[in-house]
Design a protein around this motif. Structure first.
Motif, PDB file in Angstrom:
ATOM      1  N   MET A   1      40.041  39.528  34.944  1.00  0.00           N
ATOM      2  CA  MET A   1      38.886  39.931  34.134  1.00  0.00           C
ATOM      3  C   MET A   1      38.879  41.446  34.068  1.00  0.00           C
ATOM      4  O   MET A   1      38.702  42.111  35.081  1.00  0.00           O
ATOM      5  N   ASN A   2      39.106  42.011  32.905  1.00  0.00           N
ATOM      6  CA  ASN A   2      39.179  43.455  32.767  1.00  0.00           C
ATOM      7  C   ASN A   2      37.909  44.006  32.150  1.00  0.00           C
ATOM      8  O   ASN A   2      37.230  43.341  31.370  1.00  0.00           O
ATOM      9  N   ALA A   3      37.584  45.246  32.531  1.00  0.00           N
ATOM     10  CA  ALA A   3      36.471  45.931  31.895  1.00  0.00           C
ATOM     11  C   ALA A   3      36.786  46.081  30.411  1.00  0.00           C
ATOM     12  O   ALA A   3      37.921  46.351  30.020  1.00  0.00           O
ATOM     13  N   SER A   4      35.815  45.909  29.547  1.00  0.00           N
ATOM     14  CA  SER A   4      36.071  45.930  28.115  1.00  0.00           C
ATOM     15  C   SER A   4      34.865  46.499  27.391  1.00  0.00           C
ATOM     16  O   SER A   4      33.843  46.834  27.984  1.00  0.00           O
ATOM     17  N   LEU A   5      35.019  46.616  26.064  1.00  0.00           N
ATOM     18  CA  LEU A   5      33.901  47.074  25.238  1.00  0.00           C
ATOM     19  C   LEU A   5      32.708  46.152  25.383  1.00  0.00           C
ATOM     20  O   LEU A   5      31.560  46.596  25.384  1.00  0.00           O
ATOM     21  N   LEU A   6      32.985  44.844  25.560  1.00  0.00           N
ATOM     22  CA  LEU A   6      31.905  43.865  25.705  1.00  0.00           C
ATOM     23  C   LEU A   6      31.080  44.134  26.956  1.00  0.00           C
ATOM     24  O   LEU A   6      29.856  44.216  26.903  1.00  0.00           O
ATOM     25  N   THR A   7      31.769  44.273  28.120  1.00  0.00           N
ATOM     26  CA  THR A   7      31.050  44.425  29.383  1.00  0.00           C
ATOM     27  C   THR A   7      30.497  45.831  29.574  1.00  0.00           C
ATOM     28  O   THR A   7      29.487  46.010  30.235  1.00  0.00           O
ATOM     29  N   ASN A   8      31.163  46.831  29.007  1.00  0.00           N
ATOM     30  CA  ASN A   8      30.761  48.219  29.254  1.00  0.00           C
ATOM     31  C   ASN A   8      29.725  48.736  28.272  1.00  0.00           C
ATOM     32  O   ASN A   8      28.963  49.651  28.600  1.00  0.00           O
ATOM     33  N   THR A 193      42.928  33.823  31.057  1.00  0.00           N
ATOM     34  CA  THR A 193      42.817  34.277  32.446  1.00  0.00           C
ATOM     35  C   THR A 193      41.868  33.387  33.238  1.00  0.00           C
ATOM     36  O   THR A 193      42.175  32.970  34.361  1.00  0.00           O
ATOM     37  N   LEU A 194      40.704  33.091  32.654  1.00  0.00           N
ATOM     38  CA  LEU A 194      39.715  32.279  33.355  1.00  0.00           C
ATOM     39  C   LEU A 194      40.236  30.850  33.562  1.00  0.00           C
ATOM     40  O   LEU A 194      40.018  30.257  34.620  1.00  0.00           O
ATOM     41  N   LEU A 195      40.933  30.315  32.570  1.00  0.00           N
ATOM     42  CA  LEU A 195      41.438  28.955  32.679  1.00  0.00           C
ATOM     43  C   LEU A 195      42.478  28.836  33.793  1.00  0.00           C
ATOM     44  O   LEU A 195      42.507  27.850  34.537  1.00  0.00           O
ATOM     45  N   SER A 196      43.307  29.874  33.943  1.00  0.00           N
ATOM     46  CA  SER A 196      44.359  29.829  34.953  1.00  0.00           C
ATOM     47  C   SER A 196      43.798  29.848  36.373  1.00  0.00           C
ATOM     48  O   SER A 196      44.424  29.342  37.301  1.00  0.00           O
ATOM     49  N   PHE A 197      42.601  30.431  36.556  1.00  0.00           N
ATOM     50  CA  PHE A 197      42.010  30.523  37.890  1.00  0.00           C
ATOM     51  C   PHE A 197      40.959  29.428  38.143  1.00  0.00           C
ATOM     52  O   PHE A 197      40.468  29.314  39.265  1.00  0.00           O
ATOM     53  N   PHE A 198      40.613  28.664  37.111  1.00  0.00           N
ATOM     54  CA  PHE A 198      39.513  27.715  37.276  1.00  0.00           C
ATOM     55  C   PHE A 198      39.810  26.672  38.349  1.00  0.00           C
ATOM     56  O   PHE A 198      38.937  26.318  39.142  1.00  0.00           O
ATOM     57  N   ALA A 199      41.036  26.173  38.377  1.00  0.00           N
ATOM     58  CA  ALA A 199      41.377  25.140  39.358  1.00  0.00           C
ATOM     59  C   ALA A 199      41.226  25.643  40.783  1.00  0.00           C
ATOM     60  O   ALA A 199      40.847  24.896  41.689  1.00  0.00           O
ATOM     61  N   ALA A 200      41.476  26.940  40.995  1.00  0.00           N
ATOM     62  CA  ALA A 200      41.452  27.500  42.347  1.00  0.00           C
ATOM     63  C   ALA A 200      40.044  27.770  42.831  1.00  0.00           C
ATOM     64  O   ALA A 200      39.724  27.567  44.002  1.00  0.00           O
ATOM     65  N   VAL A 201      39.154  28.233  41.942  1.00  0.00           N
ATOM     66  CA  VAL A 201      37.854  28.702  42.420  1.00  0.00           C
ATOM     67  C   VAL A 201      36.688  28.215  41.561  1.00  0.00           C
ATOM     68  O   VAL A 201      35.527  28.433  41.901  1.00  0.00           O
ATOM     69  N   ASN A 255      41.016  45.680  42.472  1.00  0.00           N
ATOM     70  CA  ASN A 255      41.648  44.367  42.605  1.00  0.00           C
ATOM     71  C   ASN A 255      41.077  43.428  41.552  1.00  0.00           C
ATOM     72  O   ASN A 255      39.928  42.975  41.665  1.00  0.00           O
ATOM     73  N   ALA A 256      41.864  43.126  40.517  1.00  0.00           N
ATOM     74  CA  ALA A 256      41.383  42.291  39.418  1.00  0.00           C
ATOM     75  C   ALA A 256      41.120  40.857  39.863  1.00  0.00           C
ATOM     76  O   ALA A 256      40.212  40.191  39.341  1.00  0.00           O
ATOM     77  N   THR A 257      41.899  40.367  40.828  1.00  0.00           N
ATOM     78  CA  THR A 257      41.711  38.985  41.286  1.00  0.00           C
ATOM     79  C   THR A 257      40.331  38.793  41.900  1.00  0.00           C
ATOM     80  O   THR A 257      39.709  37.739  41.734  1.00  0.00           O
ATOM     81  N   MET A 258      39.822  39.797  42.604  1.00  0.00           N
ATOM     82  CA  MET A 258      38.503  39.698  43.227  1.00  0.00           C
ATOM     83  C   MET A 258      37.376  39.628  42.195  1.00  0.00           C
ATOM     84  O   MET A 258      36.256  39.234  42.527  1.00  0.00           O
ATOM     85  N   SER A 259      37.660  40.001  40.953  1.00  0.00           N
ATOM     86  CA  SER A 259      36.626  39.936  39.913  1.00  0.00           C
ATOM     87  C   SER A 259      36.531  38.549  39.276  1.00  0.00           C
ATOM     88  O   SER A 259      35.570  38.264  38.550  1.00  0.00           O
ATOM     89  N   ILE A 260      37.510  37.667  39.540  1.00  0.00           N
ATOM     90  CA  ILE A 260      37.554  36.356  38.884  1.00  0.00           C
ATOM     91  C   ILE A 260      36.343  35.488  39.228  1.00  0.00           C
ATOM     92  O   ILE A 260      35.734  34.886  38.329  1.00  0.00           O
ATOM     93  N   PRO A 261      35.932  35.356  40.526  1.00  0.00           N
ATOM     94  CA  PRO A 261      34.750  34.532  40.805  1.00  0.00           C
ATOM     95  C   PRO A 261      33.514  34.998  40.047  1.00  0.00           C
ATOM     96  O   PRO A 261      32.751  34.170  39.531  1.00  0.00           O
ATOM     97  N   ALA A 262      33.298  36.309  39.966  1.00  0.00           N
ATOM     98  CA  ALA A 262      32.133  36.820  39.235  1.00  0.00           C
ATOM     99  C   ALA A 262      32.233  36.502  37.751  1.00  0.00           C
ATOM    100  O   ALA A 262      31.227  36.174  37.102  1.00  0.00           O
ATOM    101  N   ALA A 263      33.447  36.589  37.185  1.00  0.00           N
ATOM    102  CA  ALA A 263      33.630  36.293  35.767  1.00  0.00           C
ATOM    103  C   ALA A 263      33.359  34.819  35.473  1.00  0.00           C
ATOM    104  O   ALA A 263      32.635  34.477  34.525  1.00  0.00           O
ATOM    105  N   LEU A 264      33.930  33.928  36.301  1.00  0.00           N
ATOM    106  CA  LEU A 264      33.692  32.499  36.113  1.00  0.00           C
ATOM    107  C   LEU A 264      32.222  32.147  36.314  1.00  0.00           C
ATOM    108  O   LEU A 264      31.631  31.389  35.540  1.00  0.00           O
TER     109      LEU A 264
END
Length: 285
Positions: A1-8, A193-201, A255-264
């Motif tokens: 999950m990267n910082a973007s125009l949407l989130t910023n 990105t979110l779909l690839s991590f959904f199974a894990a977390v 660490n981009a991986t640590m942002s995945i739970p918050a994004a999901l």
């Protein structure tokens, strides 16, 4: 999950406009009422700070999350309620003044609690302490997004009450539309990105969301708080400041991986909170 125009930019701007609409429905008496009944504030803070981190820790162990994702879930649990909690509380006819009070108080407290919880999580799951400074700048930004537009809306209501009353329903409909568009944009931009991590977390995030919102609603009712205050607390501790958690993961921890739970979680909480608000309104009607 990267910082973007949407989130910023777009998300804070949209939230600011919506918070202006919420301010149109508030008066000083709403906040005086909260001050007269501090028990609701105390219960909300105890659930947010004392219960949710332990729930996230238990889920991380139960699902045997990879260390970086476990830290990300703990970071999410340590983050205060977001501005969208106030919006959903408004849609569910909760005590919005209580929401704003809880968000303000908890945002200040998290300057102390968030670094402590996050550093302990880093030590436990990764085995190496990494000092995380208090996110003062981001807290100030969140405060501006929440408090300034609300203050302007309240000023308009005090000077032009008839106008504020006419605008309340259109603003509520606008809130639903804006939130829906933001959800669609966020999912479309990060779908792979979110779909690839959904199974894990993903399941752990969903359960954490349900535990947060469920305990936030049932515990206050069990303690004899009014239903409007229980609704407000449920939204406050069920809707975390995912933007803050993503910001810290990307810009402080790098660490981009640590942002995945918050994004999901941020995507799930919009949907579950919407269903919860719809259910509450149907029961009330």
């Amino acid at each position: 999950m990267n910082a973007s125009l949407l989130t910023n930019l777009l998300l804070p701007l949209a939230l600011g406009v919506i918070m202006l609409g919420l301010g149109l429905g508030l008066t000083i008496d709403d906040f005086k009422r909260v001050a007269r009944y501090p028990r609701a504030v105390l219960i909300g803070l105890v659930l947010q700070i004392g219960v949710l981190p332990w729930a996230a820790f238990a889920l991380a162990l139960l699902f045997k999350l990879p260390p970086e994702l476990a830290v990300g879930l703990m970071l999410l649990a340590a983050s205060p309620g977001g501005a969208t909690a106030n919006i959903y509380s408004h849609l569910a006819r909760g005590d919005v003044a209580l929401n704003i009070t809880l968000t303000a108080v908890n945002s200040v407290l998290c300057l102390l609690t968030l670094p402590i919880i996050l550093n302990l999580a880093l030590e436990y799951f990764l085995g190496a302490g990494q000092y995380v400074p208090p996110p003062v700048q981001k807290i100030v930004e969140v405060a501006v997004i929440i408090l300034l537009p609300v203050a302007i809306g309240m000023l308009v209501r005090s000077r032009a009450p008839a106008f504020a009353e006419r605008m309340e329903k259109p603003i509520r409909l606008l809130s639903v539309l804006v939130l829906a568009l933001l959800i669609v944009a966020a999912v479309a931009g990060e779908w792979q990105t979110l779909l690839s991590f959904f199974a894990a977390v993903g399941v752990a995030c969903l359960l954490f969301n349900l535990v947060s919102m469920g305990s936030g609603y049932l515990a206050p009712l069990a303690l004899k708080l009014p239903r409007r205050q229980a609704t407000a607390i449920a939204m406050e501790i069920g809707i975390h400041n995912g933007t803050l958690a993503i910001y810290i993961a990307l810009n402080v921890l790098g660490n981009a991986t640590m942002s995945i739970p918050a994004a999901l979680y941020s995507l799930m909480m919009f949907l579950t909170a919407g269903v919860f608000a719809f259910w509450l309104n149907r029961r009330r009607d």
